[in-house]
Design a protein around this motif. Sequence first.
Motif, PDB file in Angstrom:
ATOM      1  N   ILE A   1      -6.198 -26.458 -53.302  1.00 36.78           N
ATOM      2  CA  ILE A   1      -7.013 -25.081 -53.493  1.00 36.78           C
ATOM      3  C   ILE A   1      -7.710 -25.816 -54.437  1.00 36.78           C
ATOM      4  O   ILE A   1      -6.803 -26.012 -55.575  1.00 36.78           O
ATOM      5  CB  ILE A   1      -5.490 -24.584 -54.187  1.00 36.78           C
ATOM      6  N   SER A   2      -8.580 -25.229 -55.001  1.00 38.52           N
ATOM      7  CA  SER A   2      -9.406 -25.911 -55.554  1.00 38.52           C
ATOM      8  C   SER A   2     -10.303 -25.269 -56.922  1.00 38.52           C
ATOM      9  O   SER A   2     -10.412 -23.509 -56.319  1.00 38.52           O
ATOM     10  CB  SER A   2     -10.940 -26.245 -54.896  1.00 38.52           C
ATOM     11  N   PRO A   3     -10.097 -25.420 -58.040  1.00 38.91           N
ATOM     12  CA  PRO A   3     -10.550 -24.813 -59.040  1.00 38.91           C
ATOM     13  C   PRO A   3     -11.843 -24.328 -59.497  1.00 38.91           C
ATOM     14  O   PRO A   3     -12.304 -22.669 -58.919  1.00 38.91           O
ATOM     15  CB  PRO A   3     -10.727 -25.390 -60.147  1.00 38.91           C
ATOM     16  N   PHE A   4     -12.634 -24.461 -57.587  1.00 40.50           N
ATOM     17  CA  PHE A   4     -14.279 -24.593 -57.960  1.00 40.50           C
ATOM     18  C   PHE A   4     -14.665 -23.148 -57.259  1.00 40.50           C
ATOM     19  O   PHE A   4     -14.992 -22.553 -58.068  1.00 40.50           O
ATOM     20  CB  PHE A   4     -15.097 -25.625 -57.027  1.00 40.50           C
ATOM     21  N   HIS A   5     -13.201 -22.743 -56.489  1.00 50.42           N
ATOM     22  CA  HIS A   5     -13.228 -21.834 -55.217  1.00 50.42           C
ATOM     23  C   HIS A   5     -13.045 -20.382 -56.254  1.00 50.42           C
ATOM     24  O   HIS A   5     -13.105 -19.662 -56.141  1.00 50.42           O
ATOM     25  CB  HIS A   5     -12.212 -22.076 -54.302  1.00 50.42           C
TER      26      HIS A   5
END
Length: 401
Positions: A245-249
Amino acid sequence: MAVTLLANEVLDLCLGKPALRSLSVTDTVADALCVLKRLGDSYVSVWSCHHSSESGDPTNRSVGGAAVDCRCVGKVCMVDIICFICQPENLLAPAQALQSPISVLIPKSSGLVRHLEPSARLLDAIDLMLEGTQNLVIPIPESKFRKNKLLEEKSSLDSTFHNNCRRYCWLTQEDVIRFLLNSIALFSSTHSEPINSLGVIDAENLLTVNYDDPASSALSLIKESLIHQSSVAIVNPDGQLIGEISPFHLNSCEETVAAAIATLSAGDLMAYIDCGGPPEDLVQLVKERLEEENLTGVLELMEEESGLSLTSWSSFTSTSSDEDGLSSGKNGKHGGYSARVVRRSEATVCYPWSSLVAVMIQALSHRVSYVWVVEEDGSLSGIVTFSGMLKVFREHFKVMA
């Protein structure tokens, strides 16, 4: 010699960077949301001053009628807003929560944003970043003629021009890493050494969640990953990396993805935010659970914001790329996985024997600030961040100085 890099001023790294748009601490969360969605920026800077193109004299703008210094006090991104809406009390009344002052999104004493003069050394910038600073606010030098022209053309003034007649850009860890990569040949053999010999792998501060755990249980980890510029790993019971779960996504999502975080598992959330939009079965599942939990406010917000029914809503924006060049995070196409079959290759990974320069290139090419470290069997063993890379170069500077 690598020591010659120490003579560089931070201004050298800021050439061509766009001026920061600003919001005031007196603005609301909704104002920040509007700017992020309308302009497609990944972050918006928050300042102690207030600027409006409709104001009178741009050199005498103020907050509450009193003149204030122009200081950047923080930054806000979509992930901040999503996490804010995910708070239980805000899920009950998200529209009301969006009217909260933007200051609720800014840590009071985090030091994530700091001012630095353009004449400061590169070494000064690196030291501040190793203390936890993510963005350095640098004044953009402009001629007196240019300043006078901006003052004369008041109709063209926007939120990038401050009451001290200055505009600013900011310098990130990514900017510094990219600059160092371009000069990598000056660092002897350091760049070709494996990362497990450089002490750059962080195996102690891994943020992980099980595939079947509720996504809401990862909320505090998402917030922490945003502060440390890392990510939340999704693992199976054997400790193998399934995805993230990426902050980028998440930063490329609409604010209404908060509904998915509140109702789905971590694994399903990973599929929900990937591939340009949520799969139909997960959309229906979110809808059912929102109704079961009487979270009608979130559902209404989703339909109001998108102008579509929930079944056709897309979780990704499709606006033009932002001025920092993060277009890959805005087009919603990450070549991802289906709702039920996920691949570990979606997360950016390396191995303990990977070279430092290879890991740097991986992170920069994927526009992320970290790379996961896995063993041959796919088990997660650590993470390498921009901060860890900067520590290696900082030590090298000490030896060469």
